[in-house]
Design a protein around this motif. Structure first.
Motif, PDB file in Angstrom:
ATOM      1  N   ALA A  31       1.843  12.677  -0.833  1.00 42.57           N
ATOM      2  CA  ALA A  31       0.960  13.824  -1.065  1.00 42.57           C
ATOM      3  C   ALA A  31       0.029  14.025   0.129  1.00 42.57           C
ATOM      4  O   ALA A  31      -0.236  15.161   0.554  1.00 42.57           O
ATOM      5  CB  ALA A  31       0.154  13.622  -2.342  1.00 42.57           C
ATOM      6  N   ILE A  32      -0.453  12.926   0.705  1.00 42.68           N
ATOM      7  CA  ILE A  32      -1.304  13.008   1.897  1.00 42.68           C
ATOM      8  C   ILE A  32      -0.501  13.555   3.077  1.00 42.68           C
ATOM      9  O   ILE A  32      -0.954  14.451   3.797  1.00 42.68           O
ATOM     10  CB  ILE A  32      -1.886  11.626   2.226  1.00 42.68           C
ATOM     11  N   GLU A  33       0.710  13.023   3.260  1.00 38.00           N
ATOM     12  CA  GLU A  33       1.549  13.459   4.375  1.00 38.00           C
ATOM     13  C   GLU A  33       1.959  14.916   4.235  1.00 38.00           C
ATOM     14  O   GLU A  33       2.165  15.608   5.243  1.00 38.00           O
ATOM     15  CB  GLU A  33       2.786  12.570   4.465  1.00 38.00           C
ATOM     16  N   ALA A  34       2.076  15.412   3.011  1.00 36.70           N
ATOM     17  CA  ALA A  34       2.432  16.817   2.764  1.00 36.70           C
ATOM     18  C   ALA A  34       1.235  17.747   2.953  1.00 36.70           C
ATOM     19  O   ALA A  34       1.374  18.959   2.814  1.00 36.70           O
ATOM     20  CB  ALA A  34       2.994  16.971   1.360  1.00 36.70           C
ATOM     21  N   ARG A  35       0.074  17.169   3.264  1.00 32.65           N
ATOM     22  CA  ARG A  35      -1.163  17.930   3.500  1.00 32.65           C
ATOM     23  C   ARG A  35      -1.565  18.753   2.274  1.00 32.65           C
ATOM     24  O   ARG A  35      -2.078  19.879   2.386  1.00 32.65           O
ATOM     25  CB  ARG A  35      -1.045  18.824   4.741  1.00 32.65           C
ATOM     26  N   ILE A  36      -1.339  18.188   1.100  1.00 34.40           N
ATOM     27  CA  ILE A  36      -1.841  18.808  -0.122  1.00 34.40           C
ATOM     28  C   ILE A  36      -3.369  18.745  -0.098  1.00 34.40           C
ATOM     29  O   ILE A  36      -3.937  17.696   0.204  1.00 34.40           O
ATOM     30  CB  ILE A  36      -1.290  18.071  -1.360  1.00 34.40           C
ATOM     31  N   PRO A  37      -4.073  19.838  -0.394  1.00 30.89           N
ATOM     32  CA  PRO A  37      -5.537  19.788  -0.411  1.00 30.89           C
ATOM     33  C   PRO A  37      -6.040  18.750  -1.408  1.00 30.89           C
ATOM     34  O   PRO A  37      -5.573  18.684  -2.543  1.00 30.89           O
ATOM     35  CB  PRO A  37      -5.931  21.208  -0.840  1.00 30.89           C
ATOM     36  N   GLU A  38      -6.967  17.927  -0.972  1.00 25.69           N
ATOM     37  CA  GLU A  38      -7.571  16.898  -1.809  1.00 25.69           C
ATOM     38  C   GLU A  38      -6.515  16.094  -2.573  1.00 25.69           C
ATOM     39  O   GLU A  38      -6.464  16.099  -3.806  1.00 25.69           O
ATOM     40  CB  GLU A  38      -8.555  17.529  -2.798  1.00 25.69           C
ATOM     41  N   PRO A  39      -5.640  15.387  -1.881  1.00 27.04           N
ATOM     42  CA  PRO A  39      -4.563  14.669  -2.572  1.00 27.04           C
ATOM     43  C   PRO A  39      -5.058  13.583  -3.505  1.00 27.04           C
ATOM     44  O   PRO A  39      -4.320  13.150  -4.403  1.00 27.04           O
ATOM     45  CB  PRO A  39      -3.753  14.067  -1.421  1.00 27.04           C
ATOM     46  N   ASN A  40      -6.297  13.117  -3.315  1.00 26.45           N
ATOM     47  CA  ASN A  40      -6.847  12.099  -4.215  1.00 26.45           C
ATOM     48  C   ASN A  40      -7.660  12.698  -5.358  1.00 26.45           C
ATOM     49  O   ASN A  40      -8.327  11.969  -6.106  1.00 26.45           O
ATOM     50  CB  ASN A  40      -7.711  11.091  -3.447  1.00 26.45           C
ATOM     51  N   ALA A  41      -7.598  14.027  -5.531  1.00 26.32           N
ATOM     52  CA  ALA A  41      -8.268  14.669  -6.656  1.00 26.32           C
ATOM     53  C   ALA A  41      -7.509  14.373  -7.941  1.00 26.32           C
ATOM     54  O   ALA A  41      -6.277  14.366  -7.972  1.00 26.32           O
ATOM     55  CB  ALA A  41      -8.374  16.175  -6.432  1.00 26.32           C
ATOM     56  N   MET A  42      -8.263  14.129  -8.997  1.00 21.64           N
ATOM     57  CA  MET A  42      -7.637  13.852 -10.289  1.00 21.64           C
ATOM     58  C   MET A  42      -8.472  14.500 -11.394  1.00 21.64           C
ATOM     59  O   MET A  42      -9.696  14.619 -11.295  1.00 21.64           O
ATOM     60  CB  MET A  42      -7.508  12.348 -10.524  1.00 21.64           C
ATOM     61  N   VAL A  43      -7.798  14.919 -12.453  1.00 26.80           N
ATOM     62  CA  VAL A  43      -8.473  15.502 -13.602  1.00 26.80           C
ATOM     63  C   VAL A  43      -8.845  14.367 -14.553  1.00 26.80           C
ATOM     64  O   VAL A  43      -7.967  13.643 -15.034  1.00 26.80           O
ATOM     65  CB  VAL A  43      -7.584  16.535 -14.315  1.00 26.80           C
ATOM     66  N   CYS A  92     -10.549  10.304  -6.694  1.00 30.84           N
ATOM     67  CA  CYS A  92     -10.188   8.889  -6.760  1.00 30.84           C
ATOM     68  C   CYS A  92     -10.653   8.223  -5.469  1.00 30.84           C
ATOM     69  O   CYS A  92     -10.316   8.672  -4.374  1.00 30.84           O
ATOM     70  CB  CYS A  92      -8.682   8.743  -6.933  1.00 30.84           C
ATOM     71  N   LYS A  93     -11.408   7.135  -5.592  1.00 27.88           N
ATOM     72  CA  LYS A  93     -11.913   6.420  -4.419  1.00 27.88           C
ATOM     73  C   LYS A  93     -11.335   5.021  -4.293  1.00 27.88           C
ATOM     74  O   LYS A  93     -11.774   4.239  -3.448  1.00 27.88           O
ATOM     75  CB  LYS A  93     -13.441   6.361  -4.475  1.00 27.88           C
ATOM     76  N   GLY A  94     -10.355   4.716  -5.117  1.00 29.65           N
ATOM     77  CA  GLY A  94      -9.688   3.428  -5.023  1.00 29.65           C
ATOM     78  C   GLY A  94      -8.577   3.357  -6.050  1.00 29.65           C
ATOM     79  O   GLY A  94      -8.734   3.818  -7.184  1.00 29.65           O
ATOM     80  N   ALA A  95      -7.434   2.814  -5.645  1.00 29.13           N
ATOM     81  CA  ALA A  95      -6.300   2.654  -6.555  1.00 29.13           C
ATOM     82  C   ALA A  95      -5.533   1.408  -6.141  1.00 29.13           C
ATOM     83  O   ALA A  95      -4.958   1.354  -5.052  1.00 29.13           O
ATOM     84  CB  ALA A  95      -5.388   3.880  -6.522  1.00 29.13           C
ATOM     85  N   ASP A  96      -5.567   0.402  -6.988  1.00 29.54           N
ATOM     86  CA  ASP A  96      -4.840  -0.829  -6.716  1.00 29.54           C
ATOM     87  C   ASP A  96      -4.459  -1.465  -8.043  1.00 29.54           C
ATOM     88  O   ASP A  96      -4.575  -0.829  -9.102  1.00 29.54           O
ATOM     89  CB  ASP A  96      -5.666  -1.774  -5.842  1.00 29.54           C
ATOM     90  N   ALA A  97      -4.005  -2.702  -8.004  1.00 30.01           N
ATOM     91  CA  ALA A  97      -3.531  -3.365  -9.211  1.00 30.01           C
ATOM     92  C   ALA A  97      -4.601  -3.446 -10.290  1.00 30.01           C
ATOM     93  O   ALA A  97      -4.281  -3.504 -11.486  1.00 30.01           O
ATOM     94  CB  ALA A  97      -3.035  -4.767  -8.861  1.00 30.01           C
ATOM     95  N   ALA A  98      -5.871  -3.428  -9.888  1.00 28.36           N
ATOM     96  CA  ALA A  98      -6.959  -3.519 -10.861  1.00 28.36           C
ATOM     97  C   ALA A  98      -7.210  -2.209 -11.584  1.00 28.36           C
ATOM     98  O   ALA A  98      -7.765  -2.202 -12.685  1.00 28.36           O
ATOM     99  CB  ALA A  98      -8.237  -3.990 -10.175  1.00 28.36           C
TER     100      ALA A  98
END
Length: 231
Positions: free
Chosen positions: A51-63, A80-86
Motif C-alpha cells: 500500500a505504501i509502495e502504491a502511494r495510496i494516500p495515508e496507507p496507515n489510516a484505519m477506521v 496506525c503508529k505501530g503494527a507487530d506481533a503484539a
C-alpha cells in the motif's frame, strides 16, 4: 450507486487461481498464506508495504470502531503508529470520545481500507494502554507543531470558533517559546497510546463479479484457526 468490479464475464467454475481478479492479481487469497507467529503479521506487513509502495494516500489510516458506555457504536479514522506481533498501536487523548469509549468498553475494531488495491484488513480485540516509555518515544518523535496542537486541544470538547482554537494553540506555542523552536514540550497527562491486541483478523481481497476472497483468523484456546469465508 454500485461500483463495478470489472469483467462482465464470470470466471469459469473451478478455475481457482487461474481466474484473474478484477485487480489483475491472479492469485486468490487463501488460508495457506497466513504463516508466522502470530500468523496474521507476515501478510499484514506485506500488504501494508505494498500500500505504501502504491502511494495510496495515508496507507496507515484505519477506521476505528468503539462502543460507548450506553452501547452506542462510533467510528472515525485514525493513524496506525505501530503494527507487530503484539498488536496495532494508535495514540489519542484519553479524555477524547474514543478514549472515554475505550475506558468504558476496552474492546475495538479497526479496518485498513486499501480500496485502490481492492484489499481490506479488519482486526478486532481487546484494548490495552501503551506503556509510558513507548508513549514518550512516540511523542518526542512527533513534529513540534503536532505536539503543540495536541497539548492545546481538549480533544472532543466544544469550542466557540476556529479563531478561538487558533488562539489556544498560539498561547501554548508562546508558553513553550514558539512554533518553530523553544522549550521541550512535555507529554500531556491526558494523552497516550492504545494497543489493540488481536483476537480476530480478517483479510479481504476484491474479485470480479463480487465473488470476493475472505480469510479469517480467530484466536482460540489452542491457537489460531484460519478459515475461508463466503463473501
Amino acid at each position: 450507486m454500485r461500483v463495478g468490479y470489472g469483467g462482465g464475464i464470470p470466471p469459469n467454475i473451478g478455475e481457482g487461481d487461474r481466474a484473474a481478479g478484477a485487480d489483475g492479481i491472479r492469485e486468490n487469497l487463501d488460508p495457506s498464506w497466513l504463516r508466522g507467529d502470530p500468523p496474521w503479521v507476515d501478510l499484514f506487513t506485506v500488504w501494508l508495504r505494498e500500500a505504501i509502495e502504491a502511494r495510496i494516500p495515508e496507507p496507515n489510516a484505519m477506521v476505528l470502531g468503539t462502543v460507548d458506555a450506553d452501547g452506542h457504536p462510533a467510528t472515525r479514522t485514525v493513524l496506525c503508529k505501530g503494527a507487530d506481533a503484539a498488536g496495532i498501536v494508535f495514540f489519542t487523548g484519553y479524555d477524547s470520545d474514543k478514549g472515554r469509549h475505550l475506558a468504558a468498553n476496552p474492546y475495538a475494531s479497526v479496518t485498513f481500507p486499501w480500496i485502490a488495491l481492492e484489499r481490506q484488513v479488519n482486526v478486532r480485540g481487546r484494548i490495552d494502554h501503551v506503556g509510558m516509555e513507548e508513549t514518550h518515544a512516540h511523542w518526542f518523535n512527533r513534529p513540534r507543531g503536532s505536539q503543540l496542537s495536541a497539548y492545546a486541544s481538549e480533544q472532543s470538547r466544544p469550542i466557540g470558533s476556529r479563531t478561538d482554537l487558533e488562539a489556544k494553540a498560539a498561547a501554548v506555542a508562546e508558553e513553550f517559546g514558539g512554533f518553530d523552536d523553544g522549550a521541550e514540550i512535555p507529554v500531556p497527562s491526558d494523552w497516550g497510546g492504545f494497543r489493540l491486541v488481536p483476537t480476530v483478523v480478517e483479510f479481504w481481497q476484491g474479485r470480479a463479479n463480487r465473488l470476493h476472497n475472505r480469510v479469517r483468523l480467530t484466536l482460540l484456546d489452542d491457537g489460531w484457526r484460519a478459515e475461508r469465508l463466503q463473501p
